[in-house]
Scaffold this motif. Structure first.
Motif, short mmCIF file in Angstrom:
data_model
loop_
_atom_site.label_atom_id
_atom_site.label_comp_id
_atom_site.label_asym_id
_atom_site.label_seq_id
_atom_site.Cartn_x
_atom_site.Cartn_y
_atom_site.Cartn_z
N ASP A 244 57.38 72.95 65.55
CA ASP A 244 58.67 73.22 66.21
C ASP A 244 59.12 74.59 65.77
O ASP A 244 59.86 74.75 64.84
CB ASP A 244 59.68 72.15 65.77
N MET A 245 58.63 75.58 66.49
CA MET A 245 58.71 76.95 65.98
C MET A 245 60.05 77.63 66.25
O MET A 245 60.65 77.46 67.30
CB MET A 245 57.60 77.74 66.66
N PHE A 246 60.49 78.41 65.29
CA PHE A 246 61.68 79.24 65.44
C PHE A 246 61.36 80.36 66.42
O PHE A 246 60.29 80.95 66.36
CB PHE A 246 62.05 79.82 64.07
N GLU A 247 62.30 80.66 67.29
CA GLU A 247 62.03 81.65 68.33
C GLU A 247 62.29 83.08 67.87
O GLU A 247 63.24 83.34 67.15
CB GLU A 247 62.91 81.39 69.55
N CYS A 248 61.44 83.99 68.30
CA CYS A 248 61.77 85.41 68.16
C CYS A 248 61.37 86.08 69.49
O CYS A 248 61.56 85.51 70.53
CB CYS A 248 61.12 86.03 66.94
N GLY A 249 60.80 87.25 69.45
CA GLY A 249 60.44 87.91 70.70
C GLY A 249 61.68 88.27 71.50
O GLY A 249 61.81 87.96 72.68
N GLN A 250 62.58 88.96 70.82
CA GLN A 250 63.92 89.13 71.36
C GLN A 250 63.98 89.79 72.73
O GLN A 250 64.58 89.27 73.66
CB GLN A 250 64.74 89.93 70.35
N GLY A 251 63.35 90.95 72.85
CA GLY A 251 63.43 91.67 74.12
C GLY A 251 62.19 91.48 74.97
O GLY A 251 62.08 92.08 76.05
N ALA A 252 61.26 90.69 74.49
CA ALA A 252 60.03 90.48 75.25
C ALA A 252 60.28 89.40 76.30
O ALA A 252 60.86 88.37 76.00
CB ALA A 252 58.91 90.06 74.32
#
Lengths: 418, 238
Positions: free
Chosen positions: B213-221
């Motif tokens: 259950d992964m924490f999200e990143c990839g903010q502007g992608a």
């Protein structure tokens, strides 16, 4: 000791690469592992939540193994400590997990983005701009001091923003106020600087001329998208912090200019997000970028060095309305087409706010898609109905979920109740 | 659990597929290699930390070959020479596909050997080990027992796999714990694989996978899927 002598005694900065939580991506970029000196990870992408407790997902061991087998250090680049907002509960939770991670992976240092990712108790995920004043700088310094209790070497990165709360020209002074005294460091993200300059209308060289680079411990380089073509029709074009392309020549130019001024620099990291490396040509382009970085570093160290002290680094002291962060959070978390009421708060053009709102919604969508197979299927089968439900959900339910399963459960409950 | 040799035709180690399918169901559209790479990484870290040899049982891409090797390796691990199996149990054992192996070891061989071994003094060097076994004859059992041709073939498999491990592994380091380690090895699933039992109609796989259950990143992608979502969210967009 003269500066030149001091610099000469330093090892050249190491060249590194980000590792993304995607097995296929890691397989594709594996040939690059031998070309770098360090790896960088976003530790939070190795976390998951079960019953309110933070646990590790499987990528923690993958990243650890990739580094350990090659005997190369890991650098942590956090995405969720929420620098600049008072988020005590979240930060306490983070510190516990950071301590556990650092105990095993022994990060060389830990940096995070400037700007809260939780604002007025709302999860925005996208780092939000801050007012550039003394009080806010002190808040960031306080948060960095907490991080230092876990990892001795910490830093803050200049983030990518599509909206500004203050004059962007004040940002160098703001970063200086955060890092002055030497306790914390600066991660200079050149791609963020270049896209901010484009999106917020200023010259990146002016910005660089105003900042003290002696606190820079790491530099990030990346290539991003030139335009968000999915935005509502507008004459305004935005560059995106997407880490999805090869590094642009202009960035290498800027890097060549700043390297001699970064007297504390330890690393340069090429950022590339998973999902954007598909072909051998992509990998070759990344290898070429790494080679250019290596060449630039070698040439810089062969040249005479001149540290440059910036001129005016004065930061205003002022008091803001107590509810500014609440108003700002509510504005940015609103649906993209909601009225914009930021009187006295933001300098950005309305298109920047719309873009920020859409990226915050995109991140919420990401969580939903990862968190539930049912929601993925629904979106695949009927994107119009899904988008309509999402619109209603986003307008009605403030985002507090950090992890996909939590967000998906909230959305499913909302939909079921309708 | 005692598994008797005359049941060998009904017992095997099953590699990869059941575990991968289980994880893929839980973690969405994660490819099967997800499971294999992560468990390999975990085993690799344990081997490094405890200075033990890492033994990778390679999961073949081909399903038939997977069953064949799984059967032979399972046969050996359950019924091979005890002293030899104790040496195996002293190593860090893991099953992984070659694509996963190459993700962590870019210099891994281009072939698909049966086993890869990395010793603690050179953890980045994988030594490939191959086993040659003839095809198993079809089961031919009656109430009086199985026919001798099949028994002989199984003996041959046991010997071949045993020789491969014997040549690849270091001598036993700590005899005082070897028996316990072997018991543990056979009780728990080998990481990256699962113990499975077949009784002539389907396969029962022992193992419960874990979710991510992964924490999200990839903010502007913005991925293709997210672009599609934004297009629906902002209907005026082209």
């Amino acid at each position: 000791m003269s500066h030149d002598a001091k610099r000469a005694s330093h090892a050249p900065p190491s060249i590194g690469l980000t590792l993304g939580p995607d097995a296929g991506h890691l397989q594709r970029i594996a040939p690059l592992f031998e070309l770098v000196d360090h790896f960088e990870i976003a530790p939070e992408t190795t976390w998951r939540e079960r019953g309110g407790e933070l646990l590790r997902n499987d990528y923690f061991d993958v990243f650890g193994a990739i580094a350990a087998i090659r005997g190369k250090p890991l650098v942590a680049h956090g995405v969720g400590f929420s620098l600049g907002s008072r988020s005590d509960a979240r930060q306490a939770r983070w510190l516990e997990q950071m301590e556990r991670d650092h105990r095993e992976l022994e990060f060389a240092w830990w940096t995070d983005h400037l700007g809260p990712t939780e604002l007025a108790a709302r999860t925005v995920t996208l780092p939000c701009p801050l007012p550039y004043d003394r009080e806010t700088a002190d808040e960031v310094r306080r948060a960095l001091a907490l991080m230092r209790e876990v990892v001795p070497l910490v830093g803050v990165e200049n983030s990518a923003f599509y909206v500004s709360v203050d004059e962007p020209a004040l940002e160098p002074a703001f970063l200086h106020a955060i890092t002055e005294g030497g306790a914390s460091h600066l991660l200079l993200d050149l791609e963020n600087l270049v896209l901010n300059a484009r999106n917020l209308d200023y010259d990146p060289r002016d910005w660089l001329a105003r900042i003290d680079l002696s606190r820079v411990i790491e530099i990030h380089v990346a290539g991003g998208d030139d335009d968000a073509e999915w935005l509502p029709p507008s004459s305004r074009r935005f560059a995106l912090d997407s880490h999805s392309h090869a590094v642009r020549p202009f960035l290498f130019e800027l890097l060549g200019e700043v390297l001699p001024r970064c007297s504390s620099l330890r690393a340069i990291t090429l950022e590339r997000i998973e999902g954007t490396v598909e072909t051998h040509a992509d990998v070759d382009a990344m290898a070429a970028d790494l080679a250019k970085l290596r060449g630039l570093v070698a040439r810089t160290h062969a040249s005479p060095l001149h540290d440059r002290v910036t001129d005016s680094l004065t930061l205003p002291t002022r008091s803001r309305d107590g509810d500014w962060s609440e108003r700002f959070a509510a504005c940015l978390s609103a649906p993209h087409d909601a009225p914009i009421d930021l009187e006295g708060l933001a300098l950005a053009r309305s298109e920047g706010i719309v873009l920020t709102r859409l990226l915050i919604q995109k991140l919420r969508f990401q969580r939903l898609q990862r968190g539930s197979a049912r929601l993925r299927t629904w979106f695949d089968d009927d994107p119009a109905a899904f988008a309509e439900a999402f619109r209603a959900y986003h307008a009605a339910v403030p985002s507090t979920a950090l992890f996909p399963s939590e967000e998906a459960a909230a959305f499913e409950a909302f939909v079921d109740a309708r | 659990m005692m598994r008797r040799r005359w049941c060998l035709g009904a017992i095997a180690v099953s590699f990869g597929v059941p575990l991968a399918r289980g994880l893929a169901q839980v973690s969405g559209d994660a490819p099967p290699v997800f499971a294999s790479t992560t468990v390999l990484a975990e085993a690799q870290r344990r081997a490094l930390r405890e200075r033990r040899s890492l033994v990778i049982l390679v999961i073949p891409d081909d399903a038939t070959e997977r069953r064949r090797r799984g059967g032979a390796l399972g046969l050996f691990l359950l019924h091979g020479d005890t002293a030899l199996r104790e040496r195996v149990a002293e190593a860090e054992l893991v099953a992984a596909s070659m694509s996963s192996v190459r993700a962590l070891y870019p210099q891994a061989p281009a072939t698909e050997p049966w086993i890869l071994v990395a010793h603690p003094e050179s953890p980045a060097t994988l030594v490939p080990v191959d086993v040659t076994i003839p095809p198993r004859p079809a089961t031919s059992c009656t109430r009086r027992g199985c026919d001798t041709t099949r028994e002989a073939a199984l003996d041959g498999e046991l010997a071949a796999v045993g020789r491969a491990f014997d040549g690849a592994l270091r001598p036993l380091r700590d005899p005082s714990t070897s028996s316990a380690r072997l018991t543990e090895l056979l009780r728990e699933p080998i990481d990256g694989a699962a113990w499975a039992t077949t009784e002539g109609c389907g396969v029962t796989v022992e193992r419960v996978p874990a979710a991510s259950d992964m924490f999200e990143c990839g903010q502007g992608a913005v991925t293709t899927r997210e672009r599609r979502f934004l297009t629906w969210l902002v209907p005026t967009a082209p």
